[in-house]
Design an enzyme around this catalytic site. Structure first.
Site, short mmCIF file in Angstrom:
data_model
loop_
_atom_site.label_atom_id
_atom_site.label_comp_id
_atom_site.label_asym_id
_atom_site.label_seq_id
_atom_site.Cartn_x
_atom_site.Cartn_y
_atom_site.Cartn_z
N THR A 357 49.53 35.23 39.53
CA THR A 357 48.53 34.78 37.77
C THR A 357 49.13 34.16 37.03
OG1 THR A 357 47.42 36.53 38.92
CG2 THR A 357 46.79 35.21 36.95
N THR A 375 45.89 31.47 38.87
CA THR A 375 46.52 32.46 39.72
C THR A 375 46.68 31.58 41.35
OG1 THR A 375 45.74 34.83 40.77
CG2 THR A 375 44.00 33.57 40.67
N GLN A 396 44.20 33.50 48.40
CA GLN A 396 42.79 34.15 47.59
C GLN A 396 41.53 35.57 48.34
OE1 GLN A 396 43.12 34.86 43.81
NE2 GLN A 396 43.86 32.87 43.91
N ASP A 399 40.57 38.46 47.59
CA ASP A 399 40.02 38.90 46.32
C ASP A 399 38.59 39.28 47.18
OD1 ASP A 399 41.83 39.35 44.71
OD2 ASP A 399 41.14 37.13 43.55
N SER A 429 39.46 39.05 38.81
CA SER A 429 39.23 40.49 37.51
C SER A 429 40.20 39.01 36.30
CB SER A 429 40.22 41.52 37.48
OG SER A 429 39.97 42.17 38.38
N GLY A 448 47.82 40.41 35.67
CA GLY A 448 48.25 41.67 36.30
C GLY A 448 47.59 42.15 37.71
N GLY A 449 46.48 41.64 38.28
CA GLY A 449 44.88 41.88 39.17
C GLY A 449 44.03 42.73 37.91
O1 DON Z 1 41.69 36.76 40.21
C1 DON Z 1 41.78 37.75 40.24
O2 DON Z 1 41.43 39.35 40.06
C2 DON Z 1 43.48 38.36 41.18
N1 DON Z 1 43.99 37.08 42.29
C3 DON Z 1 44.23 38.33 40.27
C4 DON Z 1 45.98 38.55 41.19
C5 DON Z 1 46.57 38.67 39.37
O3 DON Z 1 47.37 39.47 37.82
C6 DON Z 1 48.41 39.39 40.26
N2 DON Z 1 49.28 39.11 39.31
N3 DON Z 1 49.99 39.31 38.53
#
Ligand code: DON
Length: 544
Positions: A357, A375, A396, A399, A429, A448-449
């Protein structure tokens, strides 16, 4: 007055720290890679507005950091014009029409929701950014794609983050750059197929990736890798404009992203709870302040897991979760001296290798603010690369709650509200956020998830409660608690006595370097301070 304040802040930062925030006078772009920030600043300098710059920066980021975002993914943009209403623009991927609730339970491969074709949700960044640009951009789209296309065509220096994420990925080095082994930091690499794709996107207004040649190639690559996305899925995809979540914090007015992001609601609830405490008096990164933040996080992330999903399918009780009654109930449940036993256990959060992301903050000279997070989910998404368009496809689908009761790649658990369903958007997130007080504007968000929300929170609190400049605010060590698993994740650099005091309160600590990356701008007319998170090696770019 604000200009003077910001100038004083800059002076203090220059004197106090080795790495002051970047200063702009006619606009600022903070992305998590220097060449991307420069691409956005170039568009601002050419008369583009914050939307042009955010779109151009996102496209450039997809070129130079393909592990983290690109045309094969999707995202959210929060636009706050200088005067007038905010726009929460949702260009999130959706599950293909052939997706089923049980597809990942039945899949032969245990990691089918993260690796290979089945993990791919309908790619949305291309049509999404084109639609956002059409709605609010000022320059022609063909001009907006150009800095990114140029980087892809003429080549760019492998950055710190790309070198780190591709180090063991020989097959991806071949697929992306035609190289037999991964490039090292500083090595020049080119992506000519992607340059063509970007220019086609510019000419076609995004249609090439939804119904045109690009779409045909993408579908072929996904299906060859075992996926079920069809051309009809691509053609049917549409962005959504949603009401932004509004909140206030210590006199600042905030707007942030609504469901299908959990980010805005979780962030606003935590800030609502924290407003009841004098954090500044407790001290930055003191055990007392961190404990309160962790407890507020545990409550809000528990609500995320139980209640949140795609608002087009389930009713997410946003108003109730942000109501004064709910905030008061959370405060009443927080005990300063202790935390409580875990309700539920999960796999430990596996951090370090996930970096799919990027967040971009932009503030233009006219005061238009854009926070854009985009992302492909985990690093290099599904790791499926379409050789024709040069696009890296997302994963995705992970998620969603792919396998009920099991945590996803980020250790997140969820409920029926976030089940796989055809056409549904997976819960996110991502938390692009804009705060205003008088003529001062903060633009902030992170990658960062699940750490996106807690890291965005820390940066906001660091500026508003602790008076930090944006570089200090994004660089400072921070904490994260997502309720399940029941561990308080602590960044390196929090002193030992603070760790001891947190353990005394009952927190199970997991100390590790954070991978989340916050980009933040603190600006007023005529002066903008920008900061990119050193954890990902980014640099902002100001327009003088
Ligand atoms: O949408 C989300 O929350 C995740 N797909 C985000 C993933 C993410 O931030 C990975 N990192 N750096």
């Amino acid at each position: 007055m604000r200009v003077i304040l910001l100038s004083v802040l800059l002076l203090v930062a220059l004197l106090a720290a080795a790495s002051p925030p970047e200063l702009g006078r006619k606009g600022m772009v903070a992305a998590d890679e220097a060449q991307c920030s420069a691409a956005g600043a170039e568009l601002l300098a050419r008369g583009g507005n914050a939307v042009d710059a955010a779109v151009g920066t996102a496209l450039a980021c997809g070129v130079t950091q393909p592990s983290a975002s690109g045309l094969g993914g999707g995202g959210f943009a929060l636009v706050q014009p200088a005067g007038g209403e905010p726009l929460a623009f949702d260009f999130r991927e959706v599950a293909p029409a052939a997706a089923t609730r049980t597809m990942f339970i039945e899949a032969a491969q245990k990691d089918a929701s993260t690796l290979g074709g089945l993990a791919v949700a309908v790619p949305a960044e291309g049509p999404g950014l084109a639609a956002l640009h059409k709605r609010l951009g000022r320059l022609p789209l063909s001009a907006v794609v150009e800095p990114a296309a140029r980087l892809a065509e003429q080549g760019f220096a492998t950055g710190f983050h790309l070198a780190r994420s591709i180090a063991k990925e020989d097959a991806l080095a071949q697929a992306l750059f035609g190289l037999p082994r991964p490039p090292l930091r500083g090595d020049r690499v080119r992506r000519p197929a992607l340059a063509r794709t970007l220019r086609q996107m510019g000419k076609s207004g995004g249609a090439s990736l939804q119904t045109g040649e690009g779409a045909t190639a993408l579908v072929a690559a996904i299906q060859k890798a075992g996926g079920v996305v069809t051309k009809a899925d691509l053609a049917a995809w549409t962005p959504r404009e949603r009401p932004a979540v509004r909140f206030s914090y210590r006199g600042w007015q905030g707007v942030t992203f609504p469901p299908p992001s959990s980010g805005g609601v979780v962030l606003a609830q935590i800030l609502g709870v924290l407003e009841g405490y004098d954090l500044a008096a407790l001290g930055h990164n003191s055990a007392d302040a961190l404990h309160l933040m962790a407890e507020a996080m545990k409550h809000a992330y528990a609500d995320r897991a139980r209640l949140m999903g795609d608002p087009d399918r389930v009713a997410v009780p946003v108003a109730a979760l942000l109501s004064p009654a709910r905030v008061a109930a959370v405060r009443a449940a927080i005990v300063p001296g202790r935390t409580f036993p875990p309700d539920r256990y999960g796999a430990p959060v596996d951090i370090g290798k996930d970096a799919g992301t990027q967040h971009i903050s932009v503030l233009d000279a006219e005061g238009m603010a854009v926070g854009l997070t985009t992302t492909v989910n985990t690093a290099f998404g599904s790791k499926v690369v379409d050789p024709v368009t040069g696009i890296v496809l997302n994963n995705q689908m992970d998620d969603f709650v792919a396998r009920p009761g099991e945590p996803n790649a980020f250790g997140l658990v969820g409920s029926e509200a976030n089940a796989v369903a055809p056409g549904a958007r997976p819960l996110s997130s991502m938390s692009p956020t804009v705060l205003r007080k008088g003529d001062r504007t903060l633009v902030v968000g992170a990658s960062g998830g699940p750490f996106i929300i807690s890291s965005t929170l820390s940066a906001i609190v660091n500026v508003i409660d602790f008076g930090m400049d944006p570089q200090a605010a994004v660089s400072a060590p921070r904490i994260h608690h997502q309720w399940s698993p029941n561990s308080l994740v602590v960044d390196e650099g929090i002193p030992e006595d603070v760790l001891r005091a947190l353990r005394t309160r009952g927190h199970e600590l997991k100390v590790m370097p954070f991978f989340s990356a916050v980009q933040m701008i603190d600006g007023a007319p005529g002066a903008q301070l920008g900061a990119s998170d050193p954890r990902k090696g980014g640099l902002p770019a100001g327009v003088r």
